[in-house]
Design a protein around this motif. Structure first.
Motif, PDB file in Angstrom:
ATOM      1  N   GLY A  57       0.866  -1.114  -0.050  1.00 37.45           N
ATOM      2  CA  GLY A  57      -0.075   0.075  -0.014  1.00 37.45           C
ATOM      3  C   GLY A  57       0.910   1.145  -0.063  1.00 37.45           C
ATOM      4  N   SER A  58       1.756   1.349   0.753  1.00 32.56           N
ATOM      5  CA  SER A  58       2.627   2.339   0.936  1.00 32.56           C
ATOM      6  C   SER A  58       3.553   2.533  -0.436  1.00 32.56           C
ATOM      7  N   LEU A  59       3.964   1.386  -0.897  1.00 33.43           N
ATOM      8  CA  LEU A  59       4.701   1.478  -2.353  1.00 33.43           C
ATOM      9  C   LEU A  59       3.670   2.041  -3.539  1.00 33.43           C
ATOM     10  N   VAL A  60       2.628   1.969  -3.493  1.00 40.31           N
ATOM     11  CA  VAL A  60       1.548   2.084  -4.463  1.00 40.31           C
ATOM     12  C   VAL A  60       1.244   3.714  -4.005  1.00 40.31           C
ATOM     13  N   LYS A  61       1.296   4.284  -3.064  1.00 38.54           N
ATOM     14  CA  LYS A  61       0.844   5.718  -2.520  1.00 38.54           C
ATOM     15  C   LYS A  61       2.176   6.465  -3.118  1.00 38.54           C
ATOM     16  N   ALA A  62       3.419   5.736  -2.930  1.00 37.29           N
ATOM     17  CA  ALA A  62       4.503   6.619  -3.295  1.00 37.29           C
ATOM     18  C   ALA A  62       5.066   6.250  -4.656  1.00 37.29           C
ATOM     19  N   LYS A  63       4.097   5.796  -5.634  1.00 40.30           N
ATOM     20  CA  LYS A  63       4.521   5.314  -6.811  1.00 40.30           C
ATOM     21  C   LYS A  63       5.368   6.176  -7.634  1.00 40.30           C
ATOM     22  N   GLU A  64       4.984   7.833  -7.423  1.00 42.38           N
ATOM     23  CA  GLU A  64       5.793   8.626  -8.428  1.00 42.38           C
ATOM     24  C   GLU A  64       7.129   8.379  -7.674  1.00 42.38           C
TER      25      GLU A  64
END
Length: 159
Positions: A57-64
């Motif tokens: 979830g954190s990885l997806v939120k910080a995708k940029e």
């Protein structure tokens, strides 16, 4: 005799009827796929318990920012060199006959086994031993192969 049909009435569902129909379809699908849905829920629970779900979830939120880091790492000279070398090796491998590659790999494996046996025996090799083994057809074939290989490499390096 009956009257011919002149108009066709299209029955349109109300929003409430559409929702009810949609829920019925969803319940039907859930009932048909109960086992796979339960297995998916168990998998999600395991991912949650282990912390992997939170990390994803954190990885997806910080995708940029993750994408920027990944692109930055991929454009480093060692990585681009590795990619270019892999592409060059792949191109070279397409020019080689697969049967010859198989034969060479089998021969190398066999040679490594013989070399291991020679190391374990601990025998010393003298000048006369080298002269004698040149008469061995297997060794002569390998030396000829090696010399021709070196000649081909040399010709390729001249270009």
């Amino acid at each position: 005799m009956a009257q011919p049909i002149q108009t066709i009435k299209k029955t349109e569902l109300t929003e409430e009827q559409k929702k009810v129909q949609s829920l019925e379809n969803l319940l039907s699908e859930v009932a048909q796929n109960k086992d796979s849905l339960l297995e998916t829920l168990h998998l999600l629970q395991e991912l949650h318990d282990s912390g992997i779900l939170e990390a994803l979830g954190s990885l997806v939120k910080a995708k940029e920012s993750v994408a920027k880091i990944a692109v930055g790492q991929l454009t480093r000279p060692p990585v681009t060199n590795m990619i270019n070398n892999a592409m060059a090796a792949g191109g070279a491998l397409t020019a080689i006959d697969p049967e010859m590659t198989q034969k060479l790999m089998t021969s190398v494996a066999n040679g490594l086994q013989k070399a291991e046996q020679g190391l374990q025996s601990g025998e010393k090799v003298g000048i006369l031993d080298l002269m004698k083994v040149l008469k061995d057809p297997d060794i002569n074939r390998a030396i000829g192969f090696g010399l021709n290989l070196l000649k081909g490499i040399g010709e390729g390096l001249k270009e």
